[in-house]
Scaffold this active site. Structure first.
Site, mmCIF file in Angstrom:
data_model
loop_
_atom_site.group_PDB
_atom_site.id
_atom_site.type_symbol
_atom_site.label_atom_id
_atom_site.label_comp_id
_atom_site.label_asym_id
_atom_site.label_seq_id
_atom_site.Cartn_x
_atom_site.Cartn_y
_atom_site.Cartn_z
ATOM 1 N N LYS A 58 -57.148 51.801 -23.797
ATOM 2 C CA LYS A 58 -57.408 51.296 -22.446
ATOM 3 C C LYS A 58 -57.815 49.830 -22.480
ATOM 4 O O LYS A 58 -57.499 49.061 -21.566
ATOM 5 C CB LYS A 58 -58.504 52.126 -21.756
ATOM 6 N N GLY A 122 -68.498 67.290 -42.834
ATOM 7 C CA GLY A 122 -69.141 68.601 -42.806
ATOM 8 C C GLY A 122 -68.155 69.698 -43.151
ATOM 9 O O GLY A 122 -67.008 69.684 -42.704
ATOM 10 N N GLY A 192 -44.282 60.503 -24.812
ATOM 11 C CA GLY A 192 -45.457 61.117 -24.214
ATOM 12 C C GLY A 192 -46.486 60.064 -23.850
ATOM 13 O O GLY A 192 -46.173 58.878 -23.703
ATOM 14 N N VAL A 193 -47.729 60.485 -23.728
ATOM 15 C CA VAL A 193 -48.802 59.585 -23.303
ATOM 16 C C VAL A 193 -48.930 58.390 -24.239
ATOM 17 O O VAL A 193 -48.925 57.236 -23.805
ATOM 18 C CB VAL A 193 -50.144 60.345 -23.226
ATOM 19 N N ILE A 194 -49.047 58.649 -25.551
ATOM 20 C CA ILE A 194 -49.256 57.566 -26.512
ATOM 21 C C ILE A 194 -48.051 56.628 -26.540
ATOM 22 O O ILE A 194 -48.197 55.398 -26.528
ATOM 23 C CB ILE A 194 -49.538 58.132 -27.914
ATOM 24 N N SER A 279 -45.015 58.834 -32.157
ATOM 25 C CA SER A 279 -45.976 59.512 -31.271
ATOM 26 C C SER A 279 -45.367 60.833 -30.800
ATOM 27 O O SER A 279 -44.982 60.983 -29.650
ATOM 28 C CB SER A 279 -46.327 58.621 -30.076
ATOM 29 N N HIS A 454 -61.195 52.941 5.233
ATOM 30 C CA HIS A 454 -60.023 52.093 5.492
ATOM 31 C C HIS A 454 -60.399 50.638 5.305
ATOM 32 O O HIS A 454 -61.419 50.192 5.841
ATOM 33 C CB HIS A 454 -59.505 52.306 6.913
#
Length: 475
Positions: A58, A122, A192-194, A279, A454
């Site tokens: 972004k 972990g 797609g999105v990426i 992607s 408005h």
């Protein structure tokens, strides 16, 4: 000797760190483990979203949009901007600063909520009487014990078979976000999105971008009318998208990449580019979790098997986010993280998959929630549809961005909203009203009767709701 906690969260992405915070708010003694590192080797919690996904993309989209406006749209406002240049290093540096601010913010939240943070990987060690032992492998080895474990280890970019990511010529979203110069030519595999977001960034900055998509339809998960409107806008911008292709051999050299493919007509084609971004989706990240040590069940994709409430096959072990079924969206992971923490506390956590919004942050933005028109037709639902174009919206005209529309789909009998689909300015913000409305089972009439400020873009939402009953006021 192990340290004892009520809840241990493995993974500090949107699902993990939010689960840890909510569990701490509910009075539990909580630990969160995360292995992401910044450029100096320090902790960088936030997962893929913060480090190489939602947040940095972004930042680059915003920077590239400013550059595009300065070059192509300022003149419409009477602003003369000549010889406009982009400093890529500074743009990437700003992106890195934004990422670090988010990393530091999460560390602050851990401290504020008295969550013990462990920087490392972990993994399960073994099941014990007190629950489970979790091994932390990092700069300092640790052994933790807890009765409740939440796994939120996220996902990794899927590579093309036989073409691994080198992050120099063949890039995942990681490499695509830290290019040091604008490639003259760029190929992306996957629309797609990426693919669309990264393609948009580098096209605006001057790259000749071609996106290759294997599916015959553009954005098949999006409402067809909305997808067609978006495709027209991308075509006009010069973002080249080829559908129905079959990718063949990919060859890399020190100078670039060559991609062989067959187009939708079955014709052999080849593209040479400076960079290739792949992607084609993501895969659950369970490598190194040592699930077999405790018998944690995984499916054929490597995802952790959970029920509707994110319980695994092991008592006291939960999993959320990209590592389980469902859409790989940061906000879905967050909602599951909160819900699991509340379920551990004996409460009734809530996640409604039918009202999870989807957003593509291109220009125009694309956002939707609920069912598409093609889905309603496929299940034989009786519905009404209403659309309203931003071309007829006063605020959109003032902004100079009238591309797109808002579309409402409602039950033909009850008028309950079944889906809302938007392509146009600030769609990512406008969709929130639709999510609220659908969560509370609102009708299109409810939105049509609400007073909207408005002039505002949200008036297009009201007008689309009015259009369901064929009574728009401004179109």
């Amino acid at each position: 000797m192990s340290q004892s906690f009520d809840v241990v969260v493995i993974g500090g992405g949107p699902g993990g760190y939010i689960a840890a915070i909510r569990a701490a708010q509910l009075g539990f003694k909580v630990a969160c483990i995360d292995e992401w590192k910044n450029a100096t080797g320090g902790p960088a919690p936030g997962g893929t979203c913060t480090n190489i996904g939602c947040i940095p993309s972004k930042a680059l989209l915003q920077s590239s949009e400013h550059f595009d406006h300065a070059n192509h749209h300022f003149a419409d406002h009477g602003i003369t901007a000549t010889d406009v240049k982009i400093d890529i290093a500074k743009m990437i540096g700003r992106k890195d600063t934004v990422v670090k601010q988010n990393n530091d913010g999460i560390l602050y939240l851990f401290k504020k909520n008295k969550i013990t943070f462990f920087h490392g990987r972990g993994s399960f060690a073994k099941a014990v009487e007190a629950g489970y032992e979790i091994q932390v492998t990092g700069a300092k080895e640790e052994l933790l014990t807890a009765r409740q474990i939440i796994v939120a280890t996220g996902s990794n970019a899927r590579a093309l078979p036989g073409t691994p990511f080198d992050e120099e010529m063949v890039l995942s979203n990681d490499g695509a976000l830290r290019l040091g110069a604008v490639p003259k030519k760029m190929v992306l595999i996957g629309s797609g999105v990426i693919g669309l977001e990264m393609g948009s960034v580098w096209r605006r900055l001057g790259s000749d971008v071609t996106i290759l998509e294997g599916l015959p339809t553009f954005l098949g998960a999006v409402d067809e009318q909305i997808a067609k409107e978006a495709k027209k806008a991308f075509d006009k911008q010069g973002l080249k998208i080829e559908l129905g292709v079959k990718v063949g051999d990919i060859k890399t050299t020190k100078k670039g990449v060559s991609v062989a493919y067959t187009n939708a007509k079955g014709e052999a084609q080849s593209l040479d580019a400076d960079k290739l971004i792949v992607s084609i989706g993501r895969v659950p990240n369970t490598i190194g979790l040592n699930a077999e040590a405790v018998g944690l069940q995984l499916d054929e994709r490597g995802a952790i098997v959970v029920d509707a409430e994110c319980r695994t096959n092991l008592k006291g072990v939960w999993a959320v986010g990209d590592v389980v079924r469902g859409p790989m969206l940061a906000h879905k992971a967050e909602e599951e993280g909160v819900a699991v923490a509340e379920r551990i506390a004996g409460q009734h956590g809530h996640v409604n998959f039918n009202t999870i919004p989807w957003v593509i942050y291109t220009s125009p933005e694309i956002a939707w929630v609920g069912e598409t028109e093609q889905q309603l037709k496929a299940r034989g639902a009786a519905y009404k549809a209403g659309t309203f174009p931003f071309l007829a919206n006063g605020r959109a005209r003032a902004l100079g961005d009238t591309t797109g529309m808002v579309k409402f789909l409602a039950d033909a009998t009850t008028d309950e909203i079944l889906g809302v689909h938007i392509v146009g300015p600030m769609a990512s913000e406008l969709i929130a009203e639709a999510v609220v409305a659908m969560e509370f089972k609102a009708s299109a009439e409810d939105i049509a009767r609400i007073c909207h400020a408005h002039p505002s873009l949200s008036e297009a939402t009201k007008e689309a709701a009015l259009a369901v009953d064929k009574r728009t006021l401004n179109f």
